[in-house]
Design an enzyme around this catalytic site. Structure first.
Site, PDB file in Angstrom:
ATOM      1  N   SER A 117      21.997  10.056  -8.504  1.00  0.00           N
ATOM      2  CA  SER A 117      22.404  11.275  -7.993  1.00  0.00           C
ATOM      3  C   SER A 117      23.691  11.176  -6.816  1.00  0.00           C
ATOM      4  CB  SER A 117      21.220  12.277  -7.310  1.00  0.00           C
ATOM      5  OG  SER A 117      21.725  12.957  -6.510  1.00  0.00           O
ATOM      6  N   TYR A 141      14.940  12.354  -0.716  1.00  0.00           N
ATOM      7  CA  TYR A 141      15.306  12.657  -2.128  1.00  0.00           C
ATOM      8  C   TYR A 141      16.460  11.746  -2.552  1.00  0.00           C
ATOM      9  CZ  TYR A 141      17.539  13.978  -6.564  1.00  0.00           C
ATOM     10  OH  TYR A 141      18.091  13.958  -7.601  1.00  0.00           O
ATOM     11  N   LYS A 145      16.468   7.895  -4.709  1.00  0.00           N
ATOM     12  CA  LYS A 145      17.509   7.824  -5.790  1.00  0.00           C
ATOM     13  C   LYS A 145      18.188   6.194  -5.518  1.00  0.00           C
ATOM     14  CE  LYS A 145      16.651  10.721  -8.566  1.00  0.00           C
ATOM     15  NZ  LYS A 145      16.287  10.574  -9.852  1.00  0.00           N
TER      16      LYS A 145
HETATM   17  N1  LIG Z   1      19.854  19.002 -11.779  1.00  0.00           N
HETATM   18  C1  LIG Z   1      20.663  18.334 -10.973  1.00  0.00           C
HETATM   19  O1  LIG Z   1      21.564  18.790 -10.512  1.00  0.00           O
HETATM   20  C2  LIG Z   1      20.506  16.969 -10.877  1.00  0.00           C
HETATM   21  C3  LIG Z   1      21.420  16.242  -9.976  1.00  0.00           C
HETATM   22  C4  LIG Z   1      21.429  14.976  -9.787  1.00  0.00           C
HETATM   23  C5  LIG Z   1      20.170  14.107 -10.363  1.00  0.00           C
HETATM   24  N2  LIG Z   1      19.558  14.630 -11.182  1.00  0.00           N
HETATM   25  C6  LIG Z   1      18.344  14.034 -11.564  1.00  0.00           C
HETATM   26  O2  LIG Z   1      18.318  14.294 -13.028  1.00  0.00           O
HETATM   27  C7  LIG Z   1      16.835  14.246 -13.533  1.00  0.00           C
HETATM   28  C8  LIG Z   1      16.446  15.334 -14.264  1.00  0.00           C
HETATM   29  O3  LIG Z   1      16.702  16.392 -13.663  1.00  0.00           O
HETATM   30  P1  LIG Z   1      16.337  17.875 -13.915  1.00  0.00           P
HETATM   31  O4  LIG Z   1      17.240  18.874 -13.353  1.00  0.00           O
HETATM   32  O5  LIG Z   1      16.327  18.020 -15.419  1.00  0.00           O
HETATM   33  O6  LIG Z   1      14.897  18.411 -13.424  1.00  0.00           O
HETATM   34  P2  LIG Z   1      13.716  18.770 -14.177  1.00  0.00           P
HETATM   35  O7  LIG Z   1      12.695  19.030 -13.126  1.00  0.00           O
HETATM   36  O8  LIG Z   1      14.074  19.898 -15.151  1.00  0.00           O
HETATM   37  O9  LIG Z   1      13.299  17.713 -15.048  1.00  0.00           O
HETATM   38  C9  LIG Z   1      12.432  16.565 -14.710  1.00  0.00           C
HETATM   39  C10 LIG Z   1      11.316  16.466 -15.617  1.00  0.00           C
HETATM   40  O10 LIG Z   1      10.376  15.150 -15.348  1.00  0.00           O
HETATM   41  C11 LIG Z   1       9.336  15.746 -15.586  1.00  0.00           C
HETATM   42  N3  LIG Z   1       8.325  14.954 -14.452  1.00  0.00           N
HETATM   43  C12 LIG Z   1       8.325  14.907 -13.348  1.00  0.00           C
HETATM   44  N4  LIG Z   1       7.822  13.915 -12.675  1.00  0.00           N
HETATM   45  C13 LIG Z   1       7.216  13.273 -13.797  1.00  0.00           C
HETATM   46  C14 LIG Z   1       6.331  11.816 -14.037  1.00  0.00           C
HETATM   47  N5  LIG Z   1       5.882  11.475 -12.975  1.00  0.00           N
HETATM   48  N6  LIG Z   1       6.062  11.546 -15.135  1.00  0.00           N
HETATM   49  C15 LIG Z   1       6.545  12.236 -16.311  1.00  0.00           C
HETATM   50  N7  LIG Z   1       7.286  13.234 -16.284  1.00  0.00           N
HETATM   51  C16 LIG Z   1       7.608  13.769 -14.831  1.00  0.00           C
HETATM   52  C17 LIG Z   1       9.124  17.138 -15.364  1.00  0.00           C
HETATM   53  O11 LIG Z   1       8.010  17.818 -16.014  1.00  0.00           O
HETATM   54  C18 LIG Z   1      10.481  17.489 -15.951  1.00  0.00           C
HETATM   55  O12 LIG Z   1      10.432  17.902 -17.467  1.00  0.00           O
HETATM   56  C19 LIG Z   1      15.999  13.801 -12.187  1.00  0.00           C
HETATM   57  O13 LIG Z   1      15.812  12.431 -12.110  1.00  0.00           O
HETATM   58  C20 LIG Z   1      16.829  14.494 -11.007  1.00  0.00           C
HETATM   59  O14 LIG Z   1      16.638  13.805  -9.796  1.00  0.00           O
HETATM   60  C21 LIG Z   1      19.477  16.047 -11.216  1.00  0.00           C
END
Ligand SMILES: NC(=O)c1ccc[n+]([C@@H]2O[C@H](COP(=O)([O-])OP(=O)(O)OC[C@H]3O[C@@H](n4cnc5c(N)ncnc54)[C@H](O)[C@@H]3O)[C@@H](O)[C@H]2O)c1
Length: 326
Positions: A117, A141, A145
């Site tokens: 991120s 957070y 990362k």
């Molecule tokens: N959304 C954003 O703007 C953004 C920005 C930068 C980075 N990210 C990263 O992208 C990734 C996905 O984000 P997202 O927005 O799709 O979030 P999200 O919460 O929609 O998806 C995360 C998924 O991981 C699953 N999960 C969580 N902990 C788990 C575990 N211990 N074992 C198995 N499954 C687990 C959840 O059920 C969910 O389906 C994350 O790593 C997040 O940090 C997101």
């Protein structure tokens, strides 16, 4: 070969799964469904319900499905929550990743893509932000990362994995309404939420040193982000063992919160109440815009969608879940 996509039932994960399968790749999803929605997945993609902290489940999935590469998205992702519950964030995001890497190394899986991120940069002093900009996260957070990137690269060097860390900037939009983000932690859904409740969308500070005084961010359409995963996944099959590719995934274009608020009003047709400027939030940098040069040069990837498309597609997703919304 089969890709294991952890967190594949999540907002970004489901887009990645559709991009991989649409390009002919085989996929298995591991998701604990703490935030995931199984209906987002293609019906022919197996979903294993479990946590990445469970080594036995990981070993079984890797063997049963002939996993040869991992795309690791499963994580907790809310900055504010991470400040209240840091131990939970380190447990899920760092310990979970350690267990996953142990399983990967033990099984001889050689390709690993990690969801990082822009939060690793903290309050960057450089504009645009390149991959060489110092990483100084300002919340748990972002720390998890950055620690995750260190873990991935160290394991890759020591155990001969080809690895990639993708530093996403502000992810928005949806490829299809049913894949949209269900949360209200990002600015676009926050604006929808306020407007559909008849409340003014809040702008945190308009006295920043930016053209209109409001914060500037780099918004990336989730479909473009998913395409970047596909390109990186394919590159990982060519990358020499032990090598890493760490890249920003952004557009290189900044959009101010005020511009975004105007666009949201235009797309939704809800112009009243007008946005309300309130005090700055502590720790919000004035501008965070990616340099997208490295990913362009390395992979020939470039974003196809602009911010209007992001807002419009996010609004379609919002209305699908909330039919009462105008
Ligand atoms: N959304 C954003 O703007 C953004 C920005 C930068 C980075 N990210 C990263 O992208 C990734 C996905 O984000 P997202 O927005 O799709 O979030 P999200 O919460 O929609 O998806 C995360 C998924 O991981 C699953 N999960 C969580 N902990 C788990 C575990 N211990 N074992 C198995 N499954 C687990 C959840 O059920 C969910 O389906 C994350 O790593 C997040 O940090 C997101």
């Amino acid at each position: 070969m089969t890709w294991l996509v952890t967190g594949g039932a999540g907002y970004i994960g489901a887009h990645v799964v559709w991009a991989l399968t649409g390009a002919g790749e085989r996929v298995v999803v591991l998701d604990d469904l703490s935030g995931g929605v199984p209906e987002r997945l293609p019906s022919d993609v197996p979903l294993v319900r479990g946590t990445v902290r469970d080594r036995a489940v990981l070993d079984r999935v890797i063997v049963d499905h002939g996993v040869a590469g991992v795309v690791h998205l499963a994580a907790k992702k809310q900055v504010g929550e991470s400040m209240e519950r840091p131990l939970e964030y380190y447990r899920e995001n760092v310990h979970g990743l350690t267990v996953l890497l142990e399983a990967v190394v033990a099984a001889g899986v050689r390709r690993f893509l990690f969801s990082s991120s822009a939060a690793v940069y903290g309050v960057p002093e450089e504009d645009p932000v390149t991959e060489d900009t110092p990483c100084r996260p300002i919340n748990p957070y972002g720390e998890t990362k950055l620690a995750g990137e260190w873990l991935v690269r160290s394991a890759g060097r020591a155990h001969g994995l080809s690895t990639a860390c993708l530093r996403y900037f502000n992810v928005a939009g949806a490829a299809r309404p049913e894949l949209a983000d269900t949360g209200v932690s990002n600015v676009i859904p926050m604006f929808f939420d306020a407007l559909t409740r008849g409340e003014p969308p809040r702008i945190f500070g308009d006295d920043y040193p930016t053209p209109d005084g409001t914060c500037v961010r780099d918004y990336i359409h989730v479909a473009d982000l998913a395409d970047a995963h596909l390109a990186v996944a394919r590159r990982l099959t060519e990358l020499p063992a032990g090598e890493d590719l760490t890249v920003n995934v952004g557009t290189g274009r900044g959009v101010s919160v005020r511009e975004l608020a105007d666009l949201v009003a235009e797309v939704t047709g809800i112009h009243e109440p007008a946005p309300l400027v309130v005090a700055r939030r502590p720790g919000d940098p004035a501008g965070v815009v990616a340099s997208a040069e490295r990913i362009g040069a390395e992979l020939g990837w470039s974003p196809r969608h602009g911010v209007r498309r992001m807002v419009a597609s996010a609004w379609e997703g919002w209305r699908l879940r909330r039919p009462e919304a105008r």
